[in-house]
Design a protein around this motif. Structure first.
Motif, PDB file in Angstrom:
ATOM      1  N   THR A 209       0.834  -1.208   0.000  1.00 44.98           N
ATOM      2  CA  THR A 209       0.000   0.000   0.000  1.00 44.98           C
ATOM      3  C   THR A 209       0.867   1.255   0.000  1.00 44.98           C
ATOM      4  O   THR A 209       0.540   2.240  -0.679  1.00 44.98           O
ATOM      5  CB  THR A 209      -0.923  -0.009   1.230  1.00 44.98           C
ATOM      6  N   SER A 210       1.971   1.231   0.741  1.00 50.46           N
ATOM      7  CA  SER A 210       2.889   2.375   0.744  1.00 50.46           C
ATOM      8  C   SER A 210       3.469   2.620  -0.636  1.00 50.46           C
ATOM      9  O   SER A 210       3.619   3.764  -1.074  1.00 50.46           O
ATOM     10  CB  SER A 210       4.014   2.133   1.746  1.00 50.46           C
ATOM     11  N   ARG A 211       3.793   1.552  -1.336  1.00 48.22           N
ATOM     12  CA  ARG A 211       4.326   1.686  -2.698  1.00 48.22           C
ATOM     13  C   ARG A 211       3.308   2.357  -3.613  1.00 48.22           C
ATOM     14  O   ARG A 211       3.645   3.288  -4.358  1.00 48.22           O
ATOM     15  CB  ARG A 211       4.685   0.305  -3.247  1.00 48.22           C
ATOM     16  N   ASP A 212       2.041   1.927  -3.519  1.00 48.32           N
ATOM     17  CA  ASP A 212       1.002   2.553  -4.346  1.00 48.32           C
ATOM     18  C   ASP A 212       0.788   4.009  -3.946  1.00 48.32           C
ATOM     19  O   ASP A 212       0.570   4.878  -4.802  1.00 48.32           O
ATOM     20  CB  ASP A 212      -0.312   1.774  -4.225  1.00 48.32           C
ATOM     21  N   PHE A 243      18.462   5.046   5.395  1.00 55.97           N
ATOM     22  CA  PHE A 243      18.333   3.698   4.824  1.00 55.97           C
ATOM     23  C   PHE A 243      17.281   2.862   5.545  1.00 55.97           C
ATOM     24  O   PHE A 243      17.434   1.648   5.721  1.00 55.97           O
ATOM     25  CB  PHE A 243      19.677   2.966   4.829  1.00 55.97           C
ATOM     26  N   THR A 244      16.216   3.498   5.985  1.00 59.11           N
ATOM     27  CA  THR A 244      15.128   2.779   6.655  1.00 59.11           C
ATOM     28  C   THR A 244      14.004   2.417   5.695  1.00 59.11           C
ATOM     29  O   THR A 244      13.124   1.643   6.056  1.00 59.11           O
ATOM     30  CB  THR A 244      14.555   3.631   7.806  1.00 59.11           C
ATOM     31  N   VAL A 245      14.025   2.968   4.505  1.00 57.48           N
ATOM     32  CA  VAL A 245      13.018   2.616   3.500  1.00 57.48           C
ATOM     33  C   VAL A 245      13.349   1.237   2.948  1.00 57.48           C
ATOM     34  O   VAL A 245      14.506   0.945   2.637  1.00 57.48           O
ATOM     35  CB  VAL A 245      12.996   3.647   2.358  1.00 57.48           C
ATOM     36  N   SER A 246      12.355   0.374   2.855  1.00 57.20           N
ATOM     37  CA  SER A 246      12.601  -0.954   2.303  1.00 57.20           C
ATOM     38  C   SER A 246      13.039  -0.840   0.841  1.00 57.20           C
ATOM     39  O   SER A 246      12.699   0.121   0.148  1.00 57.20           O
ATOM     40  CB  SER A 246      11.354  -1.832   2.409  1.00 57.20           C
ATOM     41  N   SER A 252       9.916   4.171  -5.872  1.00 56.11           N
ATOM     42  CA  SER A 252       8.713   5.001  -5.714  1.00 56.11           C
ATOM     43  C   SER A 252       8.991   6.207  -4.841  1.00 56.11           C
ATOM     44  O   SER A 252       8.477   7.308  -5.099  1.00 56.11           O
ATOM     45  CB  SER A 252       7.575   4.161  -5.116  1.00 56.11           C
ATOM     46  N   ALA A 253       9.819   6.027  -3.812  1.00 55.79           N
ATOM     47  CA  ALA A 253      10.141   7.152  -2.924  1.00 55.79           C
ATOM     48  C   ALA A 253      10.928   8.226  -3.668  1.00 55.79           C
ATOM     49  O   ALA A 253      10.695   9.434  -3.471  1.00 55.79           O
ATOM     50  CB  ALA A 253      10.938   6.642  -1.717  1.00 55.79           C
ATOM     51  N   HIS A 320      20.656  -1.923   0.485  1.00 58.29           N
ATOM     52  CA  HIS A 320      19.940  -0.646   0.377  1.00 58.29           C
ATOM     53  C   HIS A 320      20.765   0.371  -0.409  1.00 58.29           C
ATOM     54  O   HIS A 320      20.255   1.068  -1.286  1.00 58.29           O
ATOM     55  CB  HIS A 320      19.629  -0.105   1.773  1.00 58.29           C
ATOM     56  N   VAL A 321      22.051   0.447  -0.056  1.00 52.10           N
ATOM     57  CA  VAL A 321      22.919   1.434  -0.700  1.00 52.10           C
ATOM     58  C   VAL A 321      23.024   1.168  -2.195  1.00 52.10           C
ATOM     59  O   VAL A 321      22.881   2.082  -3.024  1.00 52.10           O
ATOM     60  CB  VAL A 321      24.314   1.419  -0.042  1.00 52.10           C
ATOM     61  N   LEU A 322      23.281  -0.080  -2.562  1.00 50.23           N
ATOM     62  CA  LEU A 322      23.457  -0.417  -3.975  1.00 50.23           C
ATOM     63  C   LEU A 322      22.187  -0.120  -4.772  1.00 50.23           C
ATOM     64  O   LEU A 322      22.248   0.454  -5.868  1.00 50.23           O
ATOM     65  CB  LEU A 322      23.831  -1.896  -4.112  1.00 50.23           C
ATOM     66  N   TYR A 323      21.059  -0.506  -4.225  1.00 49.92           N
ATOM     67  CA  TYR A 323      19.803  -0.277  -4.943  1.00 49.92           C
ATOM     68  C   TYR A 323      19.529   1.219  -5.103  1.00 49.92           C
ATOM     69  O   TYR A 323      19.086   1.683  -6.159  1.00 49.92           O
ATOM     70  CB  TYR A 323      18.644  -0.956  -4.208  1.00 49.92           C
ATOM     71  N   MET A 324      19.832   1.973  -4.046  1.00 47.49           N
ATOM     72  CA  MET A 324      19.587   3.412  -4.101  1.00 47.49           C
ATOM     73  C   MET A 324      20.516   4.095  -5.101  1.00 47.49           C
ATOM     74  O   MET A 324      20.093   4.979  -5.856  1.00 47.49           O
ATOM     75  CB  MET A 324      19.757   4.027  -2.711  1.00 47.49           C
ATOM     76  N   VAL A 325      21.781   3.684  -5.142  1.00 47.99           N
ATOM     77  CA  VAL A 325      22.725   4.269  -6.096  1.00 47.99           C
ATOM     78  C   VAL A 325      22.241   4.017  -7.530  1.00 47.99           C
ATOM     79  O   VAL A 325      22.277   4.921  -8.385  1.00 47.99           O
ATOM     80  CB  VAL A 325      24.137   3.683  -5.895  1.00 47.99           C
ATOM     81  N   GLY A 326      21.785   2.802  -7.802  1.00 45.94           N
ATOM     82  CA  GLY A 326      21.289   2.501  -9.137  1.00 45.94           C
ATOM     83  C   GLY A 326      20.089   3.339  -9.520  1.00 45.94           C
ATOM     84  O   GLY A 326      20.010   3.863 -10.639  1.00 45.94           O
ATOM     85  N   GLU A 327      19.148   3.491  -8.584  1.00 47.05           N
ATOM     86  CA  GLU A 327      17.945   4.275  -8.881  1.00 47.05           C
ATOM     87  C   GLU A 327      18.255   5.757  -9.022  1.00 47.05           C
ATOM     88  O   GLU A 327      17.695   6.444  -9.896  1.00 47.05           O
ATOM     89  CB  GLU A 327      16.895   4.052  -7.786  1.00 47.05           C
TER      90      GLU A 327
END
Length: 824
Positions: A209-212, A243-246, A252-253, A320-327
């Motif tokens: 639901t948070s993602r939507d 880095f608390t966001v899943s 989406s964030a 978390h870091v790797l995914y965030m850097v890519g996005e």
């Protein structure tokens, strides 16, 4: 059209009719029915949202909902504006009430002691199963509505602009909803996600639901009140920095932050100044986040160098870091941006159509590259083990192994960086291809991600990736190279098992991704069929995993065959040699060199040869024959007889040697290696199996011999009659071909096999007997000068008929026994 109508009746109409959550009236049957329809509608939508959480399901589930809404709006024409307005009102009301926002306001307005009790009751009611379904379905529908309706943008697609004949802003204003409920809802969801009192099994649904909710904010951020937008921006930025966001919510964030940034820059400035301000503000917080990622990664790796082991929190943080850097590196990306811009260091949106910012994409064309240090830190996480960061480490000490899941994240991040940096892509392609090599024994998750990255780079830089096609094609048989490659020691959750087949390993994921990716690239002409590429694809049809097999069949007999109608016909004869590894024959060499350009795609690691692969080869042959036209079957029959059976009559070659080889004393009769003998024997055996197969019949459905079951024989329409005449003509051509070409070759080959007492003679006589039973009078006339062979065929036919009658009697008796037992 029927599906859209069904969707409208089952889902949309109950929601529009009842609007918000209806009150139950137990004494009213109509109200009960309406309530049931209403709840069923939300339940269906909640299931769509749940489907989006599965691997690869996001596009399928939510994408299907978006398409259904688009078609519904298009079909509604003048009523579409009213429909969009009513849907927004209903979802606005339900989205708030399902999170308790309305009751929360009431509890705050109460000054008596019952307020805390009311709040506790509220939190409990939020996780009622019905409430969960309504909440999940409402946000899923709202996210789809926002994707359906376009912003006020001249660059929107034709489909989107015609959906409801109105933009997103028009729909929001017409519905008169208070957009502040978006930030209030996100705040409530964040509080629930971070609350230790909420059970962990409930948080997965809250995350969806948070993602939507974040997706809706990324579309409707410009309607949020300024103060609410600013507060929400700060909260989201803090969550990302800490880095608390899943991981699932990071994309989406980030896009929600972009929309909120645009909202905070809205003022009386002209469009050009406002867009520059948006660019500048986004650059600022993206660079801050990248710097935070660099600091956290550097600190973590330094700590690891001292501890020499990964802890669970290390893996979670670095993921978390790797995914965030890519996005973050993909912010502003558009697939049409010019490659020439990728060689520069900086970062301004140009004024061409594909990179100039728009209202719906306010940072299109923005290029922000991570620092060289951060890219280096990402590369450190690619190998199986961390390199020695200190020269003081003793040589005998073991390196620190990197978890496979973390390596998989690192390769995806590297791929996203490569999409915007051509020089980095050139440096990284060898590293990516190495993980696809069958000797690397990489974890399935790592191999799958590397494959997908190379696929994206193939679209982006086609000339660079072309030479790596053999590595991509080998993924169709991933994990089949040896026993060590079949072991998944990653500890990940990618190992799969399916019923009706023996246990499959995690490499099934790699194979399925390879089928989907390579099919897409072939259909878009980014790659071509070269070498034994087609045979690797065909071998996937007989894969041990049912899902892999079905997916390969669907791709071959569907879009790939539609693009090239002769694809299967042209390669069946070659497949007989390739599948049996008969490499000494010229046909194998011709197949291997097909496609030109000097690019070789081999068949190593794909094992279909020998007795073990017999059933798998037949499965592929049957699939190929069942998807051929009658004309193609005639062509295949002629090639099989002339090039294989006729080739066996020649004075040289492996096929001839096998046919002339005596049944005893094989080792002394020929100098051919046993591997070549077995391969040539299996080629002849497979050829006779194909020729006796029901699927190769012309103009027939493949029923028992001698039954004239022409397709659509009783058709009355002109097109059916033309089809019948065509089939009859082709049947006559087939008969003439059998009598004039096939029978003479078969008779000559029979003489050779009789002379050597070859075990192949039995199969050859079965094929000849089949022809005799189908065209008895013609064969009798053709073999009038060979009475001995004719007597043999007549005798075999009588024996065959006896066996068939006995089988029929046995089946009847068996049926009677079963019925008697059932009656007893």
């Amino acid at each position: 059209m029927k599906a859209v109508e069904f969707f409208s009746v089952l889902v949309i109409e109950p929601i529009v009719e009842l609007g918000g959550y209806p009150e139950r009236h137990d004494d009213d049957d109509d109200a009960d029915r309406n309530n049931t329809r209403y709840l069923v509608a939300w339940r269906i939508l909640s299931k769509l949202s749940d489907g989006s959480k599965e691997a690869g399901g996001s596009r399928n589930a939510s994408g299907s909902l978006i398409i259904a809404l688009q078609k519904l709006f298009i079909n509604g024409k003048d009523n579409s504006k009213s429909l969009a307005k009513n849907l927004f009102r209903a979802v606005y009301h339900v989205g708030g009430t399902s999170l308790g926002l309305d009751r929360q306001e009431k509890s705050r307005s109460m000054n008596d002691s019952s307020a805390p009790m009311l709040e506790d009751e509220l939190e409990v009611n939020l996780f009622d199963p019905t409430k969960i379904e309504i909440r999940t379905g409402s946000w899923c529908l709202l996210a789809a509505l926002c994707s359906c309706l376009t912003a006020d943008d001249s660059n929107t697609t034709k489909l989107s602009s015609s959906t409801a004949n109105m933009s997103l802003s028009q729909a929001v204003r017409a519905s008169r909803i208070d957009s502040s409920f978006l930030t209030l809802s996100l705040k409530k969801l964040r509080a629930l996600m971070n609350s230790p009192d909420v059970p962990s099994d409930k948080k997965a649904n809250l995350a969806a639901t948070s993602r939507d909710c974040l997706r809706v904010i990324s579309k409707m951020g410009c309607f949020v009140p300024f103060d609410d937008a600013k507060a929400c921006f700060v909260d989201l930025q803090n969550d990302l920095e800490s880095f608390t966001v899943s991981v699932a919510l990071i994309p989406s964030a980030i896009y929600a932050l972009i929309a909120l940034t645009k909202r905070m820059c809205d003022d009386d400035k002209n469009d050009e100044s406002r867009k520059k301000e948006v660019f500048g503000e986004v650059c600022n917080w993206v660079n801050r986040l990248l710097h935070r990622c660099e600091t956290a990664t550097d600190s973590c790796l330094s700590s690891l160098a001292q501890r020499r082991s990964f802890l669970e929190q290390d893996e979670k943080l670095l993921s978390h870091v790797l995914y965030m850097v890519g996005e973050l590196s993909m912010v502003g990306f558009t697939s049409q941006e010019e490659s020439s811009r990728l060689s520069g260091n900086a970062v301004k949106g140009s004024r061409d159509d594909v990179t100039y910012p728009t209202d719906s994409e306010p940072v299109r064309g923005l290029l922000i590259r991570p620092s060289t240090r951060l890219v280096h830190l990402v590369k450190l996480l690619l190998p199986n083990s961390l390199p020695m960061l200190s020269s003081a480490v003793a040589e005998h000490e073991q390196l620190t192994p990197i978890p496979s899941a973390l390596r998989a994240h690192a390769f995806i991040t590297l791929g996203k960086l490569c999409l915007r940096d051509e020089s980095l892509a050139k440096e990284s392609l060898n590293i990516l291809a190495r993980e696809l090599h069958r000797d690397s024994h990489s974890d399935p998750a790592v191999s799958s991600n590397c494959l997908m990255v190379i696929g994206d780079l193939c679209v982006r830089y086609t000339n660079l990736v072309d030479k790596y096609l053999p590595f991509m094609a080998a993924c169709l048989q991933a994990g089949e190279g040896g026993s060590s490659a079949m072991v998944d020691n990653s500890g990940s959750c990618l190992s799969l098992s399916f019923q009706n087949r023996k246990t499959c390993n995690g490499y099934s994921l790699v194979k399925k991704n390879a089928i989907l990716l390579l099919s897409s690239l072939l259909l878009q002409d980014y790659i071509k069929w070269r070498g034994l590429f087609i045979h690797r694809f065909l071998a996937a049809v007989a894969d041990e995993d049912d899902e892999v097999s079905c997916l390969a069949q669907a791709a071959l007999r569907g879009p790939l065959l539609e693009k090239q109608p002769n694809l299967l016909c042209n390669h069946l004869v070659g497949a007989v040699f390739v599948f049996n590894s008969c490499k000494a024959h010229p046909i194998y060499a011709a197949e291997a060199s097909g496609g030109g350009n000097g690019l070789t795609i081999d068949f190593e690691g794909a094992s279909l040869a020998g007795i073990k692969g017999c059933h798998r080869r037949r499965e592929v042959y049957e699939m190929m024959l069942s998807n051929m036209s009658d004309e193609q079957k005639l062509e295949v029959t002629a090639r099989l007889v002339k090039e294989i059976l006729g080739g066996a009559l020649q004075s040289s070659g492996d096929l001839s040697a096998v046919c002339n080889m005596p049944a005893v004393g094989i080792r002394h009769a020929t100098r051919l290696p046993s591997v070549r003998i077995e391969a040539a024997t299996n080629v002849l055996t497979d050829t006779l199996t194909i020729l006796t197969s029901p699927e190769i019949k012309v103009g027939r459905k493949g029923t028992e011999d001698g039954e004239d079951d022409l397709v659509s024989a009783n058709g009355s329409r002109p097109d059916q009659q033309r089809n019948v005449h065509k089939i009859r003509l082709l049947t006559k051509i087939s008969r003439k071909h059998l009598m004039e070409i096939v029978i003479p070759i078969i008779c000559n080959l029979k003489t050779v096999l009789e002379g050597s007492h070859s075990p192949l003679l039995k199969q050859l006589m079965q094929y000849l007997g089949k022809i005799f039973r189908s065209y008895k009078s013609e064969v009798q006339e053709h073999l009038a000068n060979n009475p001995i062979l004719l007597q043999e065929l007549e005798y075999d036919t009588r024996q065959y008929e006896k066996k068939q009658k006995q089988k029929a009697r046995d089946s009847i008796l068996q049926a009677d026994v079963v019925s008697n037992e059932a009656a007893a």
